[in-house]
Design an enzyme around this catalytic site. Sequence first.
Site, PDB file in Angstrom:
ATOM      1  N   HIS A 176     -38.073 -18.282  58.565  1.00 48.99           N
ATOM      2  CA  HIS A 176     -37.263 -19.274  59.281  1.00 48.99           C
ATOM      3  C   HIS A 176     -36.685 -18.576  60.523  1.00 48.99           C
ATOM      4  CE1 HIS A 176     -33.750 -21.928  59.934  1.00 48.99           C
ATOM      5  NE2 HIS A 176     -34.401 -22.817  59.210  1.00 48.99           N
TER       6      HIS A 176
ATOM      7  N   ASP B 273     -33.572 -13.641  52.187  1.00 46.51           N
ATOM      8  CA  ASP B 273     -33.077 -14.971  52.549  1.00 46.51           C
ATOM      9  C   ASP B 273     -33.395 -15.894  51.369  1.00 46.51           C
ATOM     10  OD1 ASP B 273     -33.094 -17.637  53.286  1.00 46.51           O
ATOM     11  OD2 ASP B 273     -34.038 -17.312  55.226  1.00 46.51           O
TER      12      ASP B 273
ATOM     13  N   GLN C 189     -34.026 -21.149  50.344  1.00 50.12           N
ATOM     14  CA  GLN C 189     -34.887 -22.119  49.663  1.00 50.12           C
ATOM     15  C   GLN C 189     -35.144 -21.741  48.204  1.00 50.12           C
ATOM     16  OE1 GLN C 189     -35.847 -24.987  50.806  1.00 50.12           O
ATOM     17  NE2 GLN C 189     -35.227 -24.732  52.929  1.00 50.12           N
TER      18      GLN C 189
ATOM     19  N   LYS D  99     -27.929 -26.383  50.465  1.00 49.37           N
ATOM     20  CA  LYS D  99     -29.272 -26.500  49.868  1.00 49.37           C
ATOM     21  C   LYS D  99     -29.194 -26.319  48.351  1.00 49.37           C
ATOM     22  CE  LYS D  99     -31.384 -24.754  54.072  1.00 49.37           C
ATOM     23  NZ  LYS D  99     -31.999 -25.831  54.826  1.00 49.37           N
TER      24      LYS D  99
ATOM     25  N   CYS E 285     -38.160 -25.106  62.068  1.00 48.82           N
ATOM     26  CA  CYS E 285     -37.516 -23.828  62.402  1.00 48.82           C
ATOM     27  C   CYS E 285     -38.368 -22.657  61.931  1.00 48.82           C
ATOM     28  CB  CYS E 285     -36.110 -23.723  61.815  1.00 48.82           C
ATOM     29  SG  CYS E 285     -35.012 -24.993  62.406  1.00 48.82           S
TER      30      CYS E 285
HETATM   31  N1  PMP Z   1     -33.729 -19.740  55.776  1.00 54.67           N
HETATM   32  C1  PMP Z   1     -34.516 -20.687  55.245  1.00 54.67           C
HETATM   33  C2  PMP Z   1     -35.728 -20.275  54.464  1.00 54.67           C
HETATM   34  C3  PMP Z   1     -34.176 -22.025  55.419  1.00 54.67           C
HETATM   35  O1  PMP Z   1     -34.957 -22.973  54.887  1.00 54.67           O
HETATM   36  C4  PMP Z   1     -33.017 -22.371  56.150  1.00 54.67           C
HETATM   37  C5  PMP Z   1     -32.613 -23.817  56.383  1.00 54.67           C
HETATM   38  N2  PMP Z   1     -33.664 -24.681  56.657  1.00 54.67           N
HETATM   39  C6  PMP Z   1     -32.251 -21.336  56.670  1.00 54.67           C
HETATM   40  C7  PMP Z   1     -32.632 -20.044  56.452  1.00 54.67           C
HETATM   41  C8  PMP Z   1     -31.010 -21.608  57.460  1.00 54.67           C
HETATM   42  O2  PMP Z   1     -30.042 -22.193  56.672  1.00 54.67           O
HETATM   43  P1  PMP Z   1     -28.698 -22.773  57.304  1.00 54.67           P
HETATM   44  O3  PMP Z   1     -29.113 -23.668  58.420  1.00 54.67           O
HETATM   45  O4  PMP Z   1     -28.063 -23.504  56.171  1.00 54.67           O
HETATM   46  O5  PMP Z   1     -27.904 -21.612  57.768  1.00 54.67           O
END
Ligand code: PMP
Length: 421
Positions: A139, A216, A219, A242, A380
Amino acid sequence: MPAETAAPALPGAQPPGTFTPEQARQDIPILHRTVNGHPLVWLDNGATTQKPRQVIEALSAFYGAANSNIHRGAHTMAREATEMYEAGRAAVAAFLGAEAPESIVFVRGTTEAVNLVAQSWGRSNLGPGDDILVPVLEHHSNIVPWQMIAKETRARVVPIPLDADGQIDQKAYADLLSARTQLVAISQASNVLGTVPPVKEMTALAHRYGAKVLVDGAQAVAHFPVDVTDLGADFYAFSGHKLFAPTGIGALYAKPELLATMNPWQGGGNMIESVGFDRTTFAPPPHLLEAGTGHISGVVGLLAAINWLTSFDRNAIAAYEEALMTYAQQAMATVPGLDILGAAPDRIAVLTFTLAGHDPATIADWLDRDGIAIRAGHHCAQPALAHYGLEFAARASLALYNTSEEVDQLVASLRRLQQAG
Ligand code: PMP
């Protein structure tokens, strides 16, 4: 005199029980609304999850009877709010299998957690010629903060390639590791391909070179149990929203010995011991890294969400989601012209796809008319999509409360779109 309102009880953790998606659905009010005249089918869980009433009620109870700032005030309400906040920290630590509550730093979410590590740990530990290894899968929030700190420190961000199935190329990873590697930043589950890489093995390998590993977990946490100590992760980040909790709250885990060496990244209240114009001293971690008033109600909501999720049998949830994913893959494969991206054997229930003759925004718009919410765009994760020669794709992402009937509705709607031409 008005009757005294007692402080609301902390939403109590329950022993893990059974799991059925119907049980979960009953708890989630929003799943019972309609959209464009159809019952809502929420398949955008990768973007954010829906909230159980236990979380909504905990927020309402906090603001209705317990609101106060924490730490500072020498009054009952401040003490109660502080207790809730610290109970939240302890719950997150237990949820992640962390050594101690003090190894948890509250942040806005995964993005802020990664930026915190980049700005605090990265600024003191990265230098010219150092490598930060980042899979192409990541991401943007696990790429851009590294690019920013690499630019400042003259370190390099080195992509780890993917194979055709969307798995991290383990041979390339092993070859890229060297004495220059300071950090490996990997997601435990990809938001675009669903890939669940062998994080434990990759971490052990990185440690052989003395590199640190940031995982990270954005997910991952909602889908399967996580144990940061077993993973050996140096840092682990996730976002509450999430995980059935409110937006604006998340957590960073850091190994205690690492956390003890970290410098503040933001200055302000709550993170100091004493302030003078000649000398300022800092509070110990985790407070050192939590400048300003935290998202107190967010922590209350996160605690309620963790208690809600862990009241189910988490292994039963993971097994259910796996079966639902297999069902969805097979059902979607029957739609003419539909291609699912990625084919890693180990995956969470994320289905990113293309449909011949229709751009992703049109697909999402069509489904929305049937009350089905999916995401369309670059997710993203532009480098991951570019790996497949794509700029945009459609994505259905499933959670514990989704059902095979909802998958059938998705497939039926996609078939109608394909027939409409
Ligand atoms: N890492 C991953 C794998 C994600 O899916 C996301 C959110 N789509 C993020 C980081 C970022 O999360 P946040 O926008 O809640 O900070």
